[in-house]
Scaffold this motif. Structure first.
Motif, PDB file in Angstrom:
ATOM      1  N   SER A   1       0.822  -1.200   0.000  1.00 19.44           N
ATOM      2  CA  SER A   1       0.000   0.000   0.000  1.00 19.44           C
ATOM      3  C   SER A   1       0.859   1.255   0.000  1.00 19.44           C
ATOM      4  CB  SER A   1      -0.904   0.011   1.230  1.00 19.44           C
ATOM      5  OG  SER A   1      -1.500   1.266   1.413  1.00 19.44           O
ATOM      6  N   LYS A   2       0.559   2.170  -0.914  1.00 15.61           N
ATOM      7  CA  LYS A   2       1.285   3.439  -0.979  1.00 15.61           C
ATOM      8  C   LYS A   2       0.995   4.276   0.266  1.00 15.61           C
ATOM      9  CE  LYS A   2       0.065   6.445  -4.161  1.00 15.61           C
ATOM     10  NZ  LYS A   2       0.011   7.274  -5.382  1.00 15.61           N
ATOM     11  N   THR A   3      -0.230   4.249   0.744  1.00 10.15           N
ATOM     12  CA  THR A   3      -0.604   5.017   1.930  1.00 10.15           C
ATOM     13  C   THR A   3       0.149   4.520   3.154  1.00 10.15           C
ATOM     14  OG1 THR A   3      -2.793   5.416   1.006  1.00 10.15           O
ATOM     15  CG2 THR A   3      -2.540   5.737   3.379  1.00 10.15           C
ATOM     16  N   LEU A   4       0.180   3.220   3.350  1.00 13.87           N
ATOM     17  CA  LEU A   4       0.894   2.658   4.497  1.00 13.87           C
ATOM     18  C   LEU A   4       2.388   2.936   4.401  1.00 13.87           C
ATOM     19  CD1 LEU A   4       0.876   1.084   7.119  1.00 13.87           C
ATOM     20  CD2 LEU A   4       0.941  -1.031   5.772  1.00 13.87           C
ATOM     21  N   ALA A   5       2.963   2.812   3.224  1.00 13.49           N
ATOM     22  CA  ALA A   5       4.389   3.093   3.047  1.00 13.49           C
ATOM     23  C   ALA A   5       4.702   4.556   3.349  1.00 13.49           C
ATOM     24  CB  ALA A   5       4.831   2.733   1.633  1.00 13.49           C
TER      25      ALA A   5
ATOM     26  N   TYR B   1       7.045   8.759  -1.826  1.00 11.06           N
ATOM     27  CA  TYR B   1       6.119   7.630  -1.902  1.00 11.06           C
ATOM     28  C   TYR B   1       4.702   8.125  -2.187  1.00 11.06           C
ATOM     29  CZ  TYR B   1       9.520   4.352   0.156  1.00 11.06           C
ATOM     30  OH  TYR B   1      10.601   3.561   0.401  1.00 11.06           O
ATOM     31  N   GLY B   2       4.266   9.128  -1.440  1.00 12.07           N
ATOM     32  CA  GLY B   2       2.902   9.614  -1.578  1.00 12.07           C
ATOM     33  C   GLY B   2       2.602  10.232  -2.929  1.00 12.07           C
ATOM     34  N   LEU B   3       3.621  10.812  -3.574  1.00 17.38           N
ATOM     35  CA  LEU B   3       3.412  11.470  -4.860  1.00 17.38           C
ATOM     36  C   LEU B   3       3.678  10.570  -6.063  1.00 17.38           C
ATOM     37  CD1 LEU B   3       4.937  14.987  -4.129  1.00 17.38           C
ATOM     38  CD2 LEU B   3       2.531  14.294  -4.080  1.00 17.38           C
ATOM     39  N   THR B   4       4.059   9.326  -5.819  1.00 22.68           N
ATOM     40  CA  THR B   4       4.319   8.400  -6.914  1.00 22.68           C
ATOM     41  C   THR B   4       3.025   8.065  -7.650  1.00 22.68           C
ATOM     42  OG1 THR B   4       6.164   7.438  -5.705  1.00 22.68           O
ATOM     43  CG2 THR B   4       5.271   6.134  -7.508  1.00 22.68           C
ATOM     44  N   ASP B   5       3.100   8.053  -8.953  1.00 27.97           N
ATOM     45  CA  ASP B   5       1.958   7.707  -9.796  1.00 27.97           C
ATOM     46  C   ASP B   5       1.524   6.267  -9.522  1.00 27.97           C
ATOM     47  OD1 ASP B   5       0.173   8.168 -12.120  1.00 27.97           O
ATOM     48  OD2 ASP B   5       1.437   6.600 -13.023  1.00 27.97           O
TER      49      ASP B   5
ATOM     50  N   GLN C   1       3.291   3.644 -11.694  1.00 23.86           N
ATOM     51  CA  GLN C   1       4.691   3.458 -11.317  1.00 23.86           C
ATOM     52  C   GLN C   1       4.803   2.702  -9.990  1.00 23.86           C
ATOM     53  OE1 GLN C   1       7.483   4.034 -12.969  1.00 23.86           O
ATOM     54  NE2 GLN C   1       6.247   4.676 -14.710  1.00 23.86           N
ATOM     55  N   TRP C   2       3.924   3.042  -9.039  1.00 27.16           N
ATOM     56  CA  TRP C   2       3.937   2.364  -7.742  1.00 27.16           C
ATOM     57  C   TRP C   2       3.680   0.864  -7.921  1.00 27.16           C
ATOM     58  CZ3 TRP C   2       5.391   3.480  -2.932  1.00 27.16           C
ATOM     59  CH2 TRP C   2       5.036   2.570  -1.939  1.00 27.16           C
ATOM     60  N   ASN C   3       2.631   0.538  -8.647  1.00 27.52           N
ATOM     61  CA  ASN C   3       2.280  -0.868  -8.821  1.00 27.52           C
ATOM     62  C   ASN C   3       3.301  -1.611  -9.663  1.00 27.52           C
ATOM     63  OD1 ASN C   3      -0.032  -0.862  -7.213  1.00 27.52           O
ATOM     64  ND2 ASN C   3      -1.268  -0.030  -8.864  1.00 27.52           N
ATOM     65  N   LEU C   4       3.908  -0.937 -10.618  1.00 34.00           N
ATOM     66  CA  LEU C   4       4.951  -1.563 -11.421  1.00 34.00           C
ATOM     67  C   LEU C   4       6.169  -1.914 -10.564  1.00 34.00           C
ATOM     68  CD1 LEU C   4       5.918  -2.349 -14.296  1.00 34.00           C
ATOM     69  CD2 LEU C   4       6.900  -0.055 -14.444  1.00 34.00           C
ATOM     70  N   HIS C   5       6.514  -1.013  -9.658  1.00 33.64           N
ATOM     71  CA  HIS C   5       7.709  -1.228  -8.842  1.00 33.64           C
ATOM     72  C   HIS C   5       7.457  -2.106  -7.617  1.00 33.64           C
ATOM     73  CE1 HIS C   5      11.094  -0.071  -6.172  1.00 33.64           C
ATOM     74  NE2 HIS C   5      11.758  -0.131  -7.310  1.00 33.64           N
ATOM     75  N   PHE C   6       6.358  -1.869  -6.891  1.00 36.45           N
ATOM     76  CA  PHE C   6       6.139  -2.562  -5.625  1.00 36.45           C
ATOM     77  C   PHE C   6       5.078  -3.659  -5.685  1.00 36.45           C
ATOM     78  CE2 PHE C   6       7.837   1.569  -4.242  1.00 36.45           C
ATOM     79  CZ  PHE C   6       8.969   1.107  -3.601  1.00 36.45           C
TER      80      PHE C   6
ATOM     81  N   ALA D   1      -3.955  -0.796  -4.227  1.00 37.15           N
ATOM     82  CA  ALA D   1      -2.895  -0.525  -3.256  1.00 37.15           C
ATOM     83  C   ALA D   1      -2.059   0.684  -3.640  1.00 37.15           C
ATOM     84  CB  ALA D   1      -1.987  -1.749  -3.114  1.00 37.15           C
ATOM     85  N   GLY D   2      -1.999   1.009  -4.915  1.00 32.19           N
ATOM     86  CA  GLY D   2      -1.202   2.142  -5.362  1.00 32.19           C
ATOM     87  C   GLY D   2      -1.965   3.441  -5.477  1.00 32.19           C
ATOM     88  N   GLN D   3      -3.242   3.430  -5.107  1.00 29.68           N
ATOM     89  CA  GLN D   3      -4.046   4.643  -5.235  1.00 29.68           C
ATOM     90  C   GLN D   3      -3.689   5.661  -4.167  1.00 29.68           C
ATOM     91  OE1 GLN D   3      -8.110   3.328  -5.076  1.00 29.68           O
ATOM     92  NE2 GLN D   3      -8.162   2.759  -7.227  1.00 29.68           N
ATOM     93  N   THR D   4      -3.856   6.925  -4.522  1.00 31.19           N
ATOM     94  CA  THR D   4      -3.653   8.019  -3.570  1.00 31.19           C
ATOM     95  C   THR D   4      -4.985   8.303  -2.900  1.00 31.19           C
ATOM     96  OG1 THR D   4      -1.930   8.964  -4.959  1.00 31.19           O
ATOM     97  CG2 THR D   4      -2.920  10.411  -3.319  1.00 31.19           C
ATOM     98  N   ARG D   5      -4.969   8.189  -1.578  1.00 36.14           N
ATOM     99  CA  ARG D   5      -6.181   8.431  -0.790  1.00 36.14           C
ATOM    100  C   ARG D   5      -5.976   9.700   0.048  1.00 36.14           C
ATOM    101  NH1 ARG D   5      -5.754   3.088  -1.620  1.00 36.14           N
ATOM    102  NH2 ARG D   5      -7.617   1.818  -1.705  1.00 36.14           N
ATOM    103  N   TRP D   6      -7.015  10.092   0.776  1.00 44.55           N
ATOM    104  CA  TRP D   6      -6.887  11.266   1.630  1.00 44.55           C
ATOM    105  C   TRP D   6      -5.844  11.040   2.715  1.00 44.55           C
ATOM    106  CZ3 TRP D   6      -8.141  15.930   0.511  1.00 44.55           C
ATOM    107  CH2 TRP D   6      -9.163  16.178  -0.390  1.00 44.55           C
TER     108      TRP D   6
END
Length: 161
Positions: free
Chosen positions: A16-20, A93-97, A100-105, A115-120
């Protein structure tokens, strides 16, 4: 035979991008975000607590020996720079597209995996990391330069006497 798949056959959990982002901001100086994203075998995750511990040791030295302790002048900014660097990592991490996030992680999963979505919560994490990280960085720089210049003045006084 059991019907449960073996550990090797199970798909990896989505990162998860948010958790990271929050782990980098809150637990970054301990390497928590590195362990979350790369596993316990990540050597950078194991190195991150070193400057953190040295900085805390510097703070303890100042409390025991006073502000004239020159070693603490070097050690305390290590904590600040470590915290600022982890705040920067949280921002990145938070500003990653999402792609790109899902491709890498999250390789092997669809590019639009949730998991790669940007949430509030991700946005709040980025905003707090920016505020706290910039404050800590400026305070560390100010502390370092203040003590450096005070030391230079003291040395100049010794020479002139």
């Amino acid at each position: 035979m059991s019907s449960t798949p073996s550990l090797a056959a199970r798909p990896a959990r989505s990162k998860s991008k948010t958790l990271a982002t929050w782990l980098a901001f809150l637990g970054g100086p301990l390497g928590l975000h590195r362990f979350y994203l790369y596993g316990l075998g990540d050597w950078m995750g194991w190195l991150l607590p070193v400057p953190t511990a040295l900085g805390i040791y510097g703070i303890e030295r100042v409390q025991q020996l006073g502000q004239d302790d020159q070693l603490s002048w070097f050690l305390i900014p290590l904590l600040g720079f470590s915290m600022a660097g982890c705040a920067l990592r949280a921002i990145l991490y938070g500003l990653t597209d999402i792609r790109q996030w899902n491709l890498h992680f999250n390789p092997g999963q669809p590019a639009e995996t949730a998991a790669g979505q940007t949430r509030w919560a991700t946005i709040f994490g980025v905003a707090l990391a920016l505020m706290v990280g910039a404050t800590v960085l400026m305070a560390s720089i100010a502390y370092s330069f203040q003590h450096y210049f005070e030391y230079q003045v003291q040395e100049a006084r010794k020479i002139s006497q």
